[in-house]
Scaffold this motif. Structure first.
Motif, short mmCIF file in Angstrom:
data_model
loop_
_atom_site.label_atom_id
_atom_site.label_comp_id
_atom_site.label_asym_id
_atom_site.label_seq_id
_atom_site.Cartn_x
_atom_site.Cartn_y
_atom_site.Cartn_z
N ARG A 1 1.99 1.80 15.94
CA ARG A 1 0.79 2.64 15.96
C ARG A 1 0.09 2.51 14.62
N ARG A 2 -1.19 2.17 14.70
CA ARG A 2 -1.99 2.00 13.49
C ARG A 2 -3.32 2.72 13.66
N VAL A 3 -3.88 3.08 12.53
CA VAL A 3 -5.23 3.63 12.52
C VAL A 3 -6.04 2.83 11.51
N VAL A 4 -7.32 2.67 11.80
CA VAL A 4 -8.24 2.08 10.84
C VAL A 4 -8.86 3.24 10.08
N VAL A 5 -8.69 3.21 8.76
CA VAL A 5 -9.16 4.29 7.91
C VAL A 5 -10.27 3.77 7.01
N ARG A 6 -11.41 4.48 6.99
CA ARG A 6 -12.49 4.17 6.06
C ARG A 6 -12.19 4.96 4.79
N LEU A 7 -11.76 4.25 3.76
CA LEU A 7 -11.38 4.90 2.51
C LEU A 7 -12.60 5.43 1.77
N ASP A 8 -12.37 6.35 0.84
CA ASP A 8 -13.47 6.97 0.11
C ASP A 8 -14.27 5.96 -0.72
N ASP A 9 -13.66 4.82 -1.05
CA ASP A 9 -14.40 3.80 -1.81
C ASP A 9 -15.24 2.90 -0.91
N GLY A 10 -15.23 3.17 0.40
CA GLY A 10 -16.06 2.43 1.34
C GLY A 10 -15.35 1.29 2.06
N MET B 1 0.82 -1.20 0.00
CA MET B 1 0.00 0.00 0.00
C MET B 1 0.86 1.26 0.00
N SER B 2 2.18 1.14 0.09
CA SER B 2 3.04 2.31 0.18
C SER B 2 3.09 3.10 -1.13
N GLU B 3 2.88 2.45 -2.26
CA GLU B 3 2.91 3.16 -3.53
C GLU B 3 1.53 3.59 -3.99
N GLU B 4 0.51 3.27 -3.22
CA GLU B 4 -0.85 3.65 -3.57
C GLU B 4 -1.18 5.05 -3.06
N ALA B 5 -2.17 5.65 -3.70
CA ALA B 5 -2.71 6.92 -3.23
C ALA B 5 -4.14 6.68 -2.76
N TRP B 6 -4.51 7.29 -1.65
CA TRP B 6 -5.87 7.13 -1.12
C TRP B 6 -6.21 8.29 -0.20
N GLU B 7 -7.49 8.39 0.12
CA GLU B 7 -7.99 9.35 1.10
C GLU B 7 -9.05 8.65 1.92
N GLY B 8 -9.17 9.05 3.18
CA GLY B 8 -10.18 8.44 4.03
C GLY B 8 -10.27 9.11 5.38
N VAL B 9 -11.14 8.55 6.23
CA VAL B 9 -11.43 9.09 7.55
C VAL B 9 -11.02 8.08 8.62
N VAL B 10 -10.35 8.56 9.67
CA VAL B 10 -9.92 7.70 10.76
C VAL B 10 -11.14 7.21 11.54
N GLU B 11 -11.26 5.88 11.65
CA GLU B 11 -12.35 5.28 12.41
C GLU B 11 -11.90 4.79 13.78
#
Length: 66
Positions: free
Chosen positions: A25-34, A1-11
């Motif tokens: 440290r990790r976050v669960v991110v709800r990406l714009d594609d759901g 996933m390091s070469e990917e581009a994405w946007e999302g919201v921290v859940e």
């Protein structure tokens, strides 16, 4: 996933010492594609983030707060 581009919201924010020595440290991110994804982040970013904050990741770069 390091070469990917994405946007999302921290859940959710998570941290654990899986190997008994290093804190991860990790976050669960709800990406714009759901879809949801667990993303490892730096200590500084993890401390700065709250649930509901928006993250942006550009290809080849680390995630950052939007």
């Amino acid at each position: 996933m390091s070469e990917e581009a994405w946007e999302g919201v921290v859940e959710k924010k998570q941290r654990a010492a899986f190997d008994g020595a290093n804190m991860y440290r990790r976050v669960v991110v709800r990406l714009d594609d759901g879809t949801a994804s667990k993303v490892r982040v730096s200590r500084e970013l993890w401390n700065d983030l709250d649930v509901g904050d928006r993250l942006v990741k550009e290809a080849g770069a680390d995630p950052r707060r939007a």
